[in-house]
Design a protein around this motif. Structure first.
Motif, PDB file in Angstrom:
ATOM      1  N   ALA A 183      54.063  69.661  30.740  1.00 29.38           N
ATOM      2  CA  ALA A 183      53.991  68.922  32.004  1.00 29.38           C
ATOM      3  C   ALA A 183      54.841  69.610  33.065  1.00 29.38           C
ATOM      4  O   ALA A 183      55.806  70.307  32.753  1.00 29.38           O
ATOM      5  N   LYS A 184      54.477  69.393  34.307  1.00 33.04           N
ATOM      6  CA  LYS A 184      55.255  69.870  35.459  1.00 33.04           C
ATOM      7  C   LYS A 184      56.101  68.710  35.942  1.00 33.04           C
ATOM      8  O   LYS A 184      55.588  67.603  36.128  1.00 33.04           O
ATOM      9  N   HIS A 185      57.384  68.930  36.167  1.00 34.59           N
ATOM     10  CA  HIS A 185      58.280  67.865  36.600  1.00 34.59           C
ATOM     11  C   HIS A 185      58.602  68.005  38.082  1.00 34.59           C
ATOM     12  O   HIS A 185      59.192  69.002  38.508  1.00 34.59           O
ATOM     13  N   ILE A 186      58.182  67.010  38.856  1.00 35.37           N
ATOM     14  CA  ILE A 186      58.584  66.896  40.258  1.00 35.37           C
ATOM     15  C   ILE A 186      58.896  65.424  40.497  1.00 35.37           C
ATOM     16  O   ILE A 186      57.985  64.595  40.510  1.00 35.37           O
ATOM     17  N   TRP A 235      63.146  62.641  32.497  1.00 37.73           N
ATOM     18  CA  TRP A 235      62.480  63.872  32.062  1.00 37.73           C
ATOM     19  C   TRP A 235      63.261  64.525  30.922  1.00 37.73           C
ATOM     20  O   TRP A 235      62.685  64.924  29.915  1.00 37.73           O
ATOM     21  N   GLU A 292      53.739  73.234  44.744  1.00 42.10           N
ATOM     22  CA  GLU A 292      53.885  73.659  43.344  1.00 42.10           C
ATOM     23  C   GLU A 292      52.742  73.167  42.468  1.00 42.10           C
ATOM     24  O   GLU A 292      52.504  73.719  41.394  1.00 42.10           O
ATOM     25  N   ILE A 293      52.026  72.156  42.910  1.00 43.11           N
ATOM     26  CA  ILE A 293      50.917  71.623  42.124  1.00 43.11           C
ATOM     27  C   ILE A 293      49.792  72.643  42.018  1.00 43.11           C
ATOM     28  O   ILE A 293      49.092  72.706  41.004  1.00 43.11           O
ATOM     29  N   ALA A 306      46.314  69.304  33.456  1.00 45.90           N
ATOM     30  CA  ALA A 306      47.379  69.532  34.433  1.00 45.90           C
ATOM     31  C   ALA A 306      48.117  68.209  34.606  1.00 45.90           C
ATOM     32  O   ALA A 306      47.633  67.292  35.261  1.00 45.90           O
ATOM     33  N   ARG A 350      57.702  69.465  47.611  1.00 46.32           N
ATOM     34  CA  ARG A 350      57.342  70.394  46.537  1.00 46.32           C
ATOM     35  C   ARG A 350      55.858  70.364  46.178  1.00 46.32           C
ATOM     36  O   ARG A 350      55.452  70.959  45.190  1.00 46.32           O
ATOM     37  N   GLU A 389      50.016  75.598  41.344  1.00 39.07           N
ATOM     38  CA  GLU A 389      50.291  76.443  40.180  1.00 39.07           C
ATOM     39  C   GLU A 389      49.721  75.827  38.902  1.00 39.07           C
ATOM     40  O   GLU A 389      49.461  76.531  37.935  1.00 39.07           O
ATOM     41  N   LEU A 390      49.544  74.506  38.895  1.00 33.89           N
ATOM     42  CA  LEU A 390      49.072  73.802  37.712  1.00 33.89           C
ATOM     43  C   LEU A 390      47.573  73.950  37.491  1.00 33.89           C
ATOM     44  O   LEU A 390      47.119  74.138  36.375  1.00 33.89           O
ATOM     45  N   LEU A 408      51.413  66.082  35.790  1.00 36.79           N
ATOM     46  CA  LEU A 408      52.553  66.053  36.706  1.00 36.79           C
ATOM     47  C   LEU A 408      53.386  64.818  36.384  1.00 36.79           C
ATOM     48  O   LEU A 408      52.905  63.697  36.466  1.00 36.79           O
TER      49      LEU A 408
END
Length: 117
Positions: free
Chosen positions: A42-45, A34, A56-57, A24, A53, A59-60, A26
């Motif tokens: 990867a998740k972009h925040i 990005w 939203e983590i 996971a 936000r 969800e990872l 981030l």
């Protein structure tokens, strides 16, 4: 996001010790960084949006979240804040520069060669 933690108190992992699958990840870099190049999956925040936000983590992963930026500074701040907020966060040492140097995959804009800004 005013959490001040000693750098030695932040869990950290090197790219070589980071699992290659099912991580996971981030990415807390800015939008232009990005877009230029990031790790697949990867998740972009962006760091400045993290407090709003953070949900939203979930969800990872339900396990540790590995936090990356360009070289490790912003991700260390994000990991410290996340840990203080009850998450299991680990700073990725050396950030995307080390990720790329280790030969890990990087993706970017369609039709453009990915790069780490």
């Amino acid at each position: 996001m005013e959490t001040v933690v000693s750098p030695s108190a932040i869990p950290t992992v090197s790219i070589s010790d980071l699992p290659k699958d099912r991580v996971a990840l981030l990415d807390v870099r800015e939008d232009d960084e990005w877009a230029a190049g990031h790790a697949p999956g990867a998740k972009h925040i962006p760091l400045g949006e993290l407090p709003e936000r953070v949900s939203e983590i979930a969800e990872l992963t339900d396990g540790p979240v590995y936090v990356v930026c360009r070289s490790g500074g912003r991700s260390a701040r994000a990991a410290a804040w996340l840990n203080a907020s009850g998450w299991d966060a680990v700073n990725v040492e050396g950030g995307m520069k080390s990720w790329h140097a280790e030969g890990r995959d990087v993706v970017g804009q369609p039709g453009a060669e990915p790069e780490i800004l």
